[in-house]
Design an enzyme around this catalytic site. Sequence first.
Site, mmCIF file in Angstrom:
data_model
loop_
_atom_site.group_PDB
_atom_site.id
_atom_site.type_symbol
_atom_site.label_atom_id
_atom_site.label_comp_id
_atom_site.label_asym_id
_atom_site.label_seq_id
_atom_site.Cartn_x
_atom_site.Cartn_y
_atom_site.Cartn_z
ATOM 1 N N GLN A 67 0.834 -1.201 0.000
ATOM 2 C CA GLN A 67 0.000 0.000 0.000
ATOM 3 C C GLN A 67 0.867 1.249 0.000
ATOM 4 O O GLN A 67 2.091 1.205 0.096
ATOM 5 C CB GLN A 67 -0.913 -0.006 1.230
ATOM 6 C CG GLN A 67 -0.160 -0.122 2.537
ATOM 7 C CD GLN A 67 -1.083 -0.310 3.733
ATOM 8 O OE1 GLN A 67 -1.152 0.546 4.610
ATOM 9 N NE2 GLN A 67 -1.788 -1.449 3.758
ATOM 10 N N HIS A 69 0.404 5.826 0.966
ATOM 11 C CA HIS A 69 -0.424 6.921 1.471
ATOM 12 C C HIS A 69 -0.009 8.227 0.801
ATOM 13 O O HIS A 69 1.174 8.418 0.491
ATOM 14 C CB HIS A 69 -0.273 7.082 2.984
ATOM 15 C CG HIS A 69 -0.443 5.809 3.748
ATOM 16 N ND1 HIS A 69 -1.629 5.113 3.778
ATOM 17 C CD2 HIS A 69 0.428 5.098 4.514
ATOM 18 C CE1 HIS A 69 -1.473 4.028 4.532
ATOM 19 N NE2 HIS A 69 -0.239 4.000 4.983
ATOM 20 N N GLU A 86 3.963 8.030 8.920
ATOM 21 C CA GLU A 86 3.746 7.144 10.064
ATOM 22 C C GLU A 86 5.077 6.625 10.588
ATOM 23 O O GLU A 86 6.064 6.545 9.854
ATOM 24 C CB GLU A 86 2.826 5.979 9.695
ATOM 25 C CG GLU A 86 3.278 5.181 8.494
ATOM 26 C CD GLU A 86 2.179 4.296 7.928
ATOM 27 O OE1 GLU A 86 1.148 4.091 8.585
ATOM 28 O OE2 GLU A 86 2.366 3.793 6.807
ATOM 29 N N HIS A 144 4.842 0.304 0.761
ATOM 30 C CA HIS A 144 5.264 -0.497 1.913
ATOM 31 C C HIS A 144 4.249 -1.596 2.221
ATOM 32 O O HIS A 144 3.123 -1.583 1.721
ATOM 33 C CB HIS A 144 5.431 0.396 3.150
ATOM 34 C CG HIS A 144 4.159 1.042 3.613
ATOM 35 N ND1 HIS A 144 3.669 2.219 3.076
ATOM 36 C CD2 HIS A 144 3.253 0.665 4.565
ATOM 37 C CE1 HIS A 144 2.533 2.543 3.666
ATOM 38 N NE2 HIS A 144 2.259 1.611 4.574
ATOM 39 N N ARG A 164 -4.512 0.598 -1.495
ATOM 40 C CA ARG A 164 -3.982 -0.754 -1.634
ATOM 41 C C ARG A 164 -3.607 -1.004 -3.094
ATOM 42 O O ARG A 164 -4.437 -0.851 -3.996
ATOM 43 C CB ARG A 164 -5.002 -1.795 -1.168
ATOM 44 C CG ARG A 164 -5.092 -1.938 0.334
ATOM 45 C CD ARG A 164 -5.924 -3.142 0.736
ATOM 46 N NE ARG A 164 -7.325 -2.987 0.394
ATOM 47 C CZ ARG A 164 -8.242 -2.457 1.198
ATOM 48 N NH1 ARG A 164 -7.904 -2.033 2.394
ATOM 49 N NH2 ARG A 164 -9.485 -2.354 0.811
#
Length: 278
Positions: A67, A69, A86, A144, A164
């Site tokens: 996936q 972001h 993150e 990642h 995804r």
Amino acid sequence: MGRRMASIRLSTIRVEKPWGRYRLWPGFDDPAPDVAPIGEIWFDAPTGKEPDLLVKYLFTSERLSIQVHPDDAQARARGLARGKDEAWVILAAEPGATIALGTVRPVSRDGLRAAALDGSIEALMDWKPVVAGDVIYSPANTVHAIGAGITLIEVQQNVDLTYRLYDYGRPRELHLEEGIAVSDPVPFVVTPIAVEVEPGRRVLACTDKFTLERWSRGGERRIRLDANGWLIPVTGSGRIDGSVFAAGQCWMAEGDVDISINPGSDILFASPRPFTLG
């Protein structure tokens, strides 16, 4: 004088996932064997609040989807408040556990799309070994996947937006066009980011998105915050503004915060802006 605001214990949300587990982490009840496994635990802010950060625990028995972001600008173009950087703090990892970060070689976005469609993306990813104690900061746009057999705490920008690219044949929606558009399919260099600034205090991440520290020394502390702060007791216990905290909880506070940490505890503390620790 500093601002005094009540510290708030956040509510716990248990999230069932096909890749979850039946053995969690001290402080959390294991799910019964006749229900779905738990993959994530989220800590929810009170109604009406939209904090900058979100804290989760993850418990994996299988690989998570590959996936990506979006960053702040890409997310705001879709009407969202922020993108998603993150950080992962590895609490436990089975022998051979890995996390995929970036690709083994630079590829074009067209090449990434083709690999996602034919499944070769799984071998294209750079699966790096992880052990308990590792800390990884994963910026937005990093392709990642978190591997199996890992327990970790994730501190992230607060947005529920995941594209995804590949999910090993599981019957879940993919987001190829959106995900490819925000992907940076290049090798990812993991660099040690934990810096001990004083005995028992390490800075795990310090970026323009958030600061994350880990404390392992007991005693009294006062924190002065210009934004919300999150206290995450990994193990052990203590008090925050007079209220007892323990492992398995997460607390949010703002202003001046008094914390008493019991000896032998392991505490994470995060804030979207730098804070003063006394």
